[in-house]
Scaffold this active site. Structure first.
Site, mmCIF file in Angstrom:
data_model
loop_
_atom_site.group_PDB
_atom_site.id
_atom_site.type_symbol
_atom_site.label_atom_id
_atom_site.label_comp_id
_atom_site.label_asym_id
_atom_site.label_seq_id
_atom_site.Cartn_x
_atom_site.Cartn_y
_atom_site.Cartn_z
ATOM 1 N N HIS A 13 0.869 -1.191 0.000
ATOM 2 C CA HIS A 13 0.000 0.000 0.000
ATOM 3 C C HIS A 13 0.895 1.226 0.000
ATOM 4 O O HIS A 13 1.466 1.597 1.021
ATOM 5 C CB HIS A 13 -0.914 -0.004 1.235
ATOM 6 C CG HIS A 13 -1.885 1.146 1.270
ATOM 7 N ND1 HIS A 13 -3.215 0.976 1.590
ATOM 8 C CD2 HIS A 13 -1.736 2.473 1.025
ATOM 9 C CE1 HIS A 13 -3.834 2.145 1.544
ATOM 10 N NE2 HIS A 13 -2.951 3.081 1.220
ATOM 11 N N HIS A 15 1.493 5.338 -1.912
ATOM 12 C CA HIS A 15 1.052 6.405 -2.822
ATOM 13 C C HIS A 15 2.288 6.970 -3.502
ATOM 14 O O HIS A 15 3.058 7.710 -2.872
ATOM 15 C CB HIS A 15 0.309 7.499 -2.048
ATOM 16 C CG HIS A 15 -0.921 6.986 -1.376
ATOM 17 N ND1 HIS A 15 -2.158 6.972 -1.993
ATOM 18 C CD2 HIS A 15 -1.099 6.414 -0.160
ATOM 19 C CE1 HIS A 15 -3.051 6.427 -1.176
ATOM 20 N NE2 HIS A 15 -2.435 6.083 -0.060
ATOM 21 N N LYS A 98 -9.825 -0.880 -5.291
ATOM 22 C CA LYS A 98 -9.782 -0.147 -4.022
ATOM 23 C C LYS A 98 -11.041 0.673 -3.839
ATOM 24 O O LYS A 98 -11.405 1.483 -4.695
ATOM 25 C CB LYS A 98 -8.553 0.783 -4.014
ATOM 26 C CG LYS A 98 -8.427 1.693 -2.794
ATOM 27 C CD LYS A 98 -7.950 0.949 -1.558
ATOM 28 C CE LYS A 98 -7.988 1.824 -0.313
ATOM 29 N NZ LYS A 98 -6.801 2.671 -0.165
ATOM 30 N N HIS A 135 -10.617 1.144 2.285
ATOM 31 C CA HIS A 135 -10.338 2.162 3.295
ATOM 32 C C HIS A 135 -11.500 2.079 4.276
ATOM 33 O O HIS A 135 -12.597 2.558 3.986
ATOM 34 C CB HIS A 135 -10.238 3.554 2.666
ATOM 35 C CG HIS A 135 -9.871 4.614 3.662
ATOM 36 N ND1 HIS A 135 -8.654 5.249 3.671
ATOM 37 C CD2 HIS A 135 -10.549 5.118 4.717
ATOM 38 C CE1 HIS A 135 -8.606 6.102 4.682
ATOM 39 N NE2 HIS A 135 -9.750 6.047 5.331
ATOM 40 N N HIS A 173 -4.547 -0.411 6.091
ATOM 41 C CA HIS A 173 -3.997 0.407 7.190
ATOM 42 C C HIS A 173 -4.861 0.368 8.449
ATOM 43 O O HIS A 173 -5.385 1.389 8.890
ATOM 44 C CB HIS A 173 -3.739 1.848 6.756
ATOM 45 C CG HIS A 173 -4.795 2.467 5.867
ATOM 46 N ND1 HIS A 173 -6.123 2.468 6.178
ATOM 47 C CD2 HIS A 173 -4.689 3.083 4.662
ATOM 48 C CE1 HIS A 173 -6.787 3.073 5.227
ATOM 49 N NE2 HIS A 173 -5.952 3.442 4.299
ATOM 50 N N ASP A 247 1.416 2.777 3.417
ATOM 51 C CA ASP A 247 0.553 3.944 3.208
ATOM 52 C C ASP A 247 1.371 5.227 3.182
ATOM 53 O O ASP A 247 0.889 6.285 3.602
ATOM 54 C CB ASP A 247 -0.568 4.019 4.259
ATOM 55 C CG ASP A 247 -1.662 5.004 3.858
ATOM 56 O OD1 ASP A 247 -1.774 5.332 2.660
ATOM 57 O OD2 ASP A 247 -2.391 5.459 4.758
HETATM 58 C C1 NCD Z 1 -3.698 9.054 1.683
HETATM 59 C C2 NCD Z 1 -3.288 10.040 0.593
HETATM 60 O O1 NCD Z 1 -2.773 11.108 0.920
HETATM 61 O O2 NCD Z 1 -3.444 9.718 -0.595
HETATM 62 N N1 NCD Z 1 -3.745 9.760 2.939
HETATM 63 C C3 NCD Z 1 -3.660 9.217 4.183
HETATM 64 O O3 NCD Z 1 -3.799 9.940 5.161
HETATM 65 N N2 NCD Z 1 -3.426 7.949 4.354
HETATM 66 C C4 NCD Z 1 -4.998 8.418 1.330
HETATM 67 C C5 NCD Z 1 -5.342 7.228 2.179
HETATM 68 O O4 NCD Z 1 -4.758 6.150 2.020
HETATM 69 O O5 NCD Z 1 -6.223 7.361 3.050
HETATM 70 ZN ZN ZN Z 2 -3.357 5.053 1.413
#
Ligand code: NCD
Ligand code: ZN
Length: 351
Positions: A13, A15, A98, A135, A173, A247
């Site tokens: 996971h 970004h 997702k 989520h 998460h 995450d």
């Molecule tokens: C994530 C993001 O910034 O894309 N932010 C976070 O607080 N984890 C999105 C997510 O996974 O909830």
């Molecule tokens: Zn995330």
């Protein structure tokens, strides 16, 4: 000085963001992880197989390590079709779909609000054995933010799982004892990712002694008792339904240090060091490999990585920030000294 070799970890996971930011996120990710599962909450989100393939090319243009493999999840949106799901199932790079309940987090505006309107898609995913990545927080603004995950499990997830008992699910998460216990009572095709920061920190780190935006993410950090329940789950042998998804979610410094700061902790540079320290302190270093490198691959029915990572107990200082194309990103624990370093150890046999 302690050091261990483990099978190279994966991050299920992450970004990576897009465009120029990939010049920073991809090299950091491939320095630590063999594979990542890149999240689809881009602007616009990844809603078609073609959009995933195009994104994959943009990521691969920034890799140096030929072993590094990015995987993806499609974004569950109102326009999702059965054809797209069928096509996704045949795409070797797509591991799931997702679902961000609309309004739950960053870039969730395209998310489906009421999943019951899309039960036919869940039925098809169950038949295809295409995992639903979730989520898990309710979006009702009247529900206390610390209760949104437990409430989601009770009111949305339990009924959903009962309706589609064979659907593979990853609760992403997780942050609470409620989530740990729910997963522990579920069969093997239901699992959870756990982040390094939810294991290492609790809400005091975010709120006590001054508000620290670098620690602000969703789901928000919880009480210490919940943190310990996560630690216990991942530091007990045989708990194969829990695996690492960092995450890591970078936002520019001006968007984090703001009167309405963005949610997301940028942890790629520090996640493995934090985990090594935590497992070491708990005399559980021998369980790190299962959590970081084995359980997730098994869940997604992928082979284990053949490379290894060497973790060494050696101090280093986390950079104050990373800059790319005029953008500044502050990593979690910027400027602090961490006790473990890692580097890829090629052709090292597992010890
Ligand atoms: C994530 C993001 O910034 O894309 N932010 C976070 O607080 N984890 C999105 C997510 O996974 O909830
Ligand atoms: Zn995330």
């Amino acid at each position: 000085m302690y050091s261990i070799n483990i099978i190279q970890p994966d991050d299920w996971h992450i970004h990576l963001r897009d465009e120029n930011t990939l010049k920073m996120t991809v090299p950091l990710a491939e320095a630590a992880f063999g594979r990542v599962l890149a999240m689809p909450n881009l602007t616009p989100p990844l809603t078609t197989v073609q959009s995933v393939l195009d994104y994959r090319s943009r990521i691969l243009a920034n890799t140096r390590n030929p072993h590094f493999t990015p995987y993806f999840a499609l974004y569950f949106n109102e326009q999702l079709t059965a054809d797209t799901l069928q096509e996704a199932k045949t795409c070797p790079w797509i591991l799931g779909v997702k679902w961000y309940p609309r309004g739950a987090t960053t870039h969730s505006d395209w998310g489906v609000e009421d999943i019951s309107q899309h039960f036919e898609h869940l039925a098809l995913m169950e038949e295809l054995k295409l995992p639903l990545l979730i989520h898990g927080e309710v979006t009702d603004s009247t529900v206390d933010i610390f209760e949104r995950e437990p409430r989601f499990i009770e009111t949305v997830l339990m009924p959903l799982q009962q309706r589609f008992p064979k659907l593979p699910i990853v609760l992403e998460h997780i942050t609470t004892l409620d989530a740990v216990q729910w997963i522990q009572n579920m069969p093997a095709h239901i699992a959870a990712t756990v982040t390094a920061h939810h294991l290492a920190f609790n809400r005091n780190h975010l709120l006590a002694g001054g508000l620290k935006p670098d620690y602000y993410c969703l789901p928000v950090l919880k009480q210490a008792a919940h943190q310990y329940s996560l630690q216990q789950a991942v530091m007990t042998s045989g708990q194969t339904q829990f695996f690492l998804g960092t995450d890591s979610a970078p936002h520019t410094r001006d968007k984090k240090y703001n009167s309405c700061g963005c949610a997301g902790c940028f942890t790629t540079p520090v996640a493995l060091a934090l985990l090594a320290e935590l497992f070491f302190e708990n005399q559980a270093l021998s369980l790190l490999e299962a959590f970081c490198s084995i359980n997730g691959a098994r869940f997604y029915q992928l082979p284990l990585n053949t490379q290894h990572l060497r973790l060494t107990q050696q101090d280093w200082v986390v950079p104050e920030h990373y800059q790319i194309s005029g953008l500044t990103f502050v990593p979690l624990l910027a400027g602090q000294t961490l006790a473990w370093q890692y580097h890829i150890a090629e052709n090292v046999h597992h010890e």
